[in-house]
Scaffold this active site. Structure first.
Site, PDB file in Angstrom:
ATOM      1  N   CYS A 103       3.272   8.174   1.349  1.00  0.00           N
ATOM      2  CA  CYS A 103       3.802   7.335   2.145  1.00  0.00           C
ATOM      3  C   CYS A 103       4.216   5.976   1.364  1.00  0.00           C
ATOM      4  O   CYS A 103       3.344   5.599   0.957  1.00  0.00           O
ATOM      5  CB  CYS A 103       3.132   7.150   3.272  1.00  0.00           C
ATOM      6  SG  CYS A 103       3.663   5.982   4.513  1.00  0.00           S
TER       7      CYS A 103
ATOM      8  N   CYS B 296     -16.422   3.179   2.661  1.00  0.00           N
ATOM      9  CA  CYS B 296     -16.070   4.571   1.890  1.00  0.00           C
ATOM     10  C   CYS B 296     -17.260   4.501   0.626  1.00  0.00           C
ATOM     11  O   CYS B 296     -16.853   3.895  -0.068  1.00  0.00           O
ATOM     12  CB  CYS B 296     -14.804   4.479   1.557  1.00  0.00           C
ATOM     13  SG  CYS B 296     -14.334   6.222   1.029  1.00  0.00           S
TER      14      CYS B 296
ATOM     15  N   CYS C 227       3.028  -3.628  15.353  1.00  0.00           N
ATOM     16  CA  CYS C 227       3.004  -3.126  13.924  1.00  0.00           C
ATOM     17  C   CYS C 227       2.329  -4.270  13.016  1.00  0.00           C
ATOM     18  O   CYS C 227       2.516  -5.321  13.123  1.00  0.00           O
ATOM     19  CB  CYS C 227       4.337  -2.849  13.267  1.00  0.00           C
ATOM     20  SG  CYS C 227       4.508  -2.401  11.620  1.00  0.00           S
TER      21      CYS C 227
ATOM     22  N   CYS D 146       8.255  -5.963  14.951  1.00  0.00           N
ATOM     23  CA  CYS D 146       7.814  -5.056  16.155  1.00  0.00           C
ATOM     24  C   CYS D 146       6.130  -5.389  16.667  1.00  0.00           C
ATOM     25  O   CYS D 146       5.443  -5.609  15.821  1.00  0.00           O
ATOM     26  CB  CYS D 146       7.730  -3.751  15.703  1.00  0.00           C
ATOM     27  SG  CYS D 146       9.504  -3.198  15.223  1.00  0.00           S
TER      28      CYS D 146
ATOM     29  N   GLU E   9       0.558  -1.146  -0.052  1.00  0.00           N
ATOM     30  CA  GLU E   9      -0.017   0.147  -0.009  1.00  0.00           C
ATOM     31  C   GLU E   9       0.987   1.054  -0.006  1.00  0.00           C
ATOM     32  O   GLU E   9       2.021   1.325   0.355  1.00  0.00           O
ATOM     33  CB  GLU E   9      -1.000   0.082   1.297  1.00  0.00           C
ATOM     34  CG  GLU E   9      -0.307   0.076   2.497  1.00  0.00           C
ATOM     35  CD  GLU E   9      -1.360  -0.194   3.526  1.00  0.00           C
ATOM     36  OE1 GLU E   9      -2.032  -1.049   3.615  1.00  0.00           O
ATOM     37  OE2 GLU E   9      -1.071   0.290   4.724  1.00  0.00           O
TER      38      GLU E   9
ATOM     39  N   CYS F 245       7.200  -7.484   6.851  1.00  0.00           N
ATOM     40  CA  CYS F 245       8.499  -7.246   7.310  1.00  0.00           C
ATOM     41  C   CYS F 245       9.120  -8.093   8.245  1.00  0.00           C
ATOM     42  O   CYS F 245       8.106  -8.772   8.863  1.00  0.00           O
ATOM     43  CB  CYS F 245       8.459  -5.677   8.030  1.00  0.00           C
ATOM     44  SG  CYS F 245       9.645  -4.990   8.826  1.00  0.00           S
TER      45      CYS F 245
HETATM   46  N1  SAH Z   1      10.457  -0.004   8.988  1.00  0.00           N
HETATM   47  C1  SAH Z   1      10.427   1.499   9.152  1.00  0.00           C
HETATM   48  C2  SAH Z   1       9.581   1.996   7.948  1.00  0.00           C
HETATM   49  C3  SAH Z   1       8.074   1.650   8.352  1.00  0.00           C
HETATM   50  S1  SAH Z   1       7.330   3.263   8.861  1.00  0.00           S
HETATM   51  C4  SAH Z   1      10.285   2.014  10.697  1.00  0.00           C
HETATM   52  O1  SAH Z   1       9.648   1.312  11.421  1.00  0.00           O
HETATM   53  O2  SAH Z   1      10.551   3.113  10.853  1.00  0.00           O
HETATM   54  C5  SAH Z   1       6.168   2.783   9.775  1.00  0.00           C
HETATM   55  C6  SAH Z   1       5.943   3.785  11.031  1.00  0.00           C
HETATM   56  O3  SAH Z   1       4.641   3.669  11.529  1.00  0.00           O
HETATM   57  C7  SAH Z   1       6.916   3.528  11.874  1.00  0.00           C
HETATM   58  O4  SAH Z   1       7.361   4.761  12.801  1.00  0.00           O
HETATM   59  C8  SAH Z   1       6.066   2.830  12.856  1.00  0.00           C
HETATM   60  O5  SAH Z   1       6.987   2.450  13.847  1.00  0.00           O
HETATM   61  C9  SAH Z   1       4.873   3.311  12.857  1.00  0.00           C
HETATM   62  N2  SAH Z   1       3.737   2.319  13.264  1.00  0.00           N
HETATM   63  C10 SAH Z   1       3.662   0.968  12.994  1.00  0.00           C
HETATM   64  N3  SAH Z   1       2.520   0.545  13.484  1.00  0.00           N
HETATM   65  C11 SAH Z   1       2.073   1.259  14.291  1.00  0.00           C
HETATM   66  C12 SAH Z   1       0.803   1.655  15.063  1.00  0.00           C
HETATM   67  N4  SAH Z   1      -0.008   0.425  15.350  1.00  0.00           N
HETATM   68  N5  SAH Z   1       0.283   2.846  15.387  1.00  0.00           N
HETATM   69  C13 SAH Z   1       1.149   3.811  15.196  1.00  0.00           C
HETATM   70  N6  SAH Z   1       2.368   3.857  14.321  1.00  0.00           N
HETATM   71  C14 SAH Z   1       2.623   2.719  14.057  1.00  0.00           C
HETATM   72 FE1  SF4 Z   2       8.771  -3.456  10.416  1.00  0.00          FE
HETATM   73 FE2  SF4 Z   2       8.740  -2.740  12.857  1.00  0.00          FE
HETATM   74 FE3  SF4 Z   2       8.966  -0.889  11.003  1.00  0.00          FE
HETATM   75 FE4  SF4 Z   2       6.679  -2.418  11.381  1.00  0.00          FE
HETATM   76  S1  SF4 Z   2       7.816  -0.749  12.467  1.00  0.00           S
HETATM   77  S2  SF4 Z   2       7.586  -1.968   9.408  1.00  0.00           S
HETATM   78  S3  SF4 Z   2       7.681  -4.220  12.002  1.00  0.00           S
HETATM   79  S4  SF4 Z   2      10.382  -2.289  11.360  1.00  0.00           S
END
Ligand code: SAH
Ligand code: SF4
Length: 377
Positions: free
Chosen positions: A118, A356, A132, A129, A97, A125
């Site tokens: 974005c 939507c 996420c 985390c 996406e 991934c």
């Molecule tokens: N992997 C990279 C790039 C993905 S960015 C990174 O982690 O930075 C995705 C962003 O959205 C990151 O800052 C991540 O931490 C955030 N994110 C992921 N899950 C989220 C959630 N449930 N609520 C708010 N932000 C979230």
């Molecule tokens: Fe991957 Fe973590 Fe970034 Fe989500 S927040 S995309 S799991 S590195």
């Protein structure tokens, strides 16, 4: 061959040097390479055949070696605030996406004509985390450079298909954040090629300062990125200000603990002479304690960086909670009181997962505001 899909390499991963070498090797005049790049990146051609002013022979030569397979729009969801979420189907059927965020008001309250996309860098991934959705899905594959680039080009084709003209014939996307699905620095070579295409005058011509790479903290790759000449903007997904807390929610912290990450960030800042951002999701009862405020404040002062707080956005299947607005405010105020530059992310597209029914109306809203701003400027 495209390593990820076993199909011929997509043309939208060529840079100027490769295009020039290739076409001169085939005996074509030097200006043909410029024409080809124009079709690829300025005119967002959806097929080799559409490149009508290239000689037939050249088009056949290209088609014999390369593919040009545009992303297919699988789904489009529009939010009432003008945010549009695109779901793209890739050649092998995988889905990624991109999210278009038209900001009419800048962070400092001023009017802005920034139109951010974005962009995703991987399918799923590997970093797992706990908060996420991409981590929950697990890693499927890297995106090829052309699949990263085409997310921006496809949004441009989407605009053209809607027949919408922007003032001064600008492209729709003028700001890119690598904050979609995946960890961009884990797909380093494809990322760097895509950024080169975004940034170059022969490509999308988007200033390096308008391109942000977000990472969960791959310290060695941060140092590698520091050595590139371009002033790409770096955002660090921190989400925990002590190793004990960060390790629990971000497994990457076991490989690259905070001290290693922070010193890589310092190297980046030194090399580029510019500020990084720290992103910090607030998860109720996990990383909102006063010891996190203190550690985050120390860290932010050391890096002299801005901190962007993001209230956790609930994900189906993940049992974590968003803190109350009061708690978010208290966390922000405590940092502010310590002299840290801190903002709370203004959420966009919060209604986007809801049904939507007025897609057309809502997407038109973006262009109306973009046009109005363009005329004002
Ligand atoms: N992997 C990279 C790039 C993905 S960015 C990174 O982690 O930075 C995705 C962003 O959205 C990151 O800052 C991540 O931490 C955030 N994110 C992921 N899950 C989220 C959630 N449930 N609520 C708010 N932000 C979230
Ligand atoms: Fe991957 Fe973590 Fe970034 Fe989500 S927040 S995309 S799991 S590195």
């Amino acid at each position: 061959m495209n390593h990820s899909t076993d199909t011929p390499r997509d043309l939208r991963s060529l840079n100027a040097e490769e295009a020039e070498d290739l076409l001169s090797g085939w005996g074509h005049k030097p200006y043909r390479a410029k024409q080809l790049l124009g079709w690829l990146y300025k005119r967002s051609a959806a097929s080799i055949d559409a490149m009508s002013d290239l000689p037939q022979e050249l088009r056949e030569q290209l088609a014999a070696v390369f593919s040009l397979r545009p992303l297919e729009l699988a789904r489009e969801q529009c939010s009432l605030d003008g945010t549009v979420k695109f779901l793209w189907r890739l050649v092998d059927g995988e889905l990624v996406e991109s999210v278009l965020i038209p900001a009419s008001i800048g962070r400092d309250g001023s009017q802005s004509d920034r139109r951010t996309l974005c962009v995703s860098s991987q399918v799923g991934c590997a970093y797992g985390c706990t908060f996420c959705a991409s981590g929950l899905m697990g890693y499927k594959r890297n995106l090829d450079a052309s699949e990263i680039v085409d997310q921006v080009l496809a949004v441009e084709r989407w605009r053209l298909a809607k027949g919408v003209e922007l003032p001064r014939r600008e492209p729709l996307v003028n700001n890119i954040v690598m904050m979609g699905m995946g960890e961009p620095l884990a797909n380093y070579d494809n990322l760097i090629r895509a950024l080169e295409i975004f940034n170059s005058p022969w490509g999308l011509n988007i200033g390096a300062r308008k391109i942000t790479v977000s990472t969960s903290g791959l310290a060695p790759q941060i140092r590698r990125l520091a050595e590139t000449p371009q002033q790409y903007h770096l955002a660090i997904s921190l989400h925990g200000a002590t190793d004990a807390v960060r390790r629990k929610i971000m497994p990457i912290n076991r490989k690259y603990p905070l001290e290693e990450l922070i010193s890589a960030c310092e190297a980046y800042q030194q090399a580029k002479g510019r500020m990084i951002w720290v992103e910090y999701i607030l998860i109720d009862g996990v990383n909102t304690g006063s010891e996190q405020v203190e550690a985050l404040s120390r860290l932010a002062k050391r890096l002299q960086c801005k901190v962007n707080l993001i209230p956790y956005n609930p994900v189906d299947g993940i049992e974590l909670n968003r803190p109350s607005d009061g708690m978010v405010g208290r966390f922000r105020d405590a940092l502010h009181h310590d002299g840290v530059r801190v903002t709370v992310r203004i959420e966009k597209g919060t209604d986007i997962d809801a049904a939507c029914g007025q897609l057309r109306l809502k997407s038109e809203k973006i262009f109306t505001s973009a046009e109005a701003l363009g005329q004002a400027g």
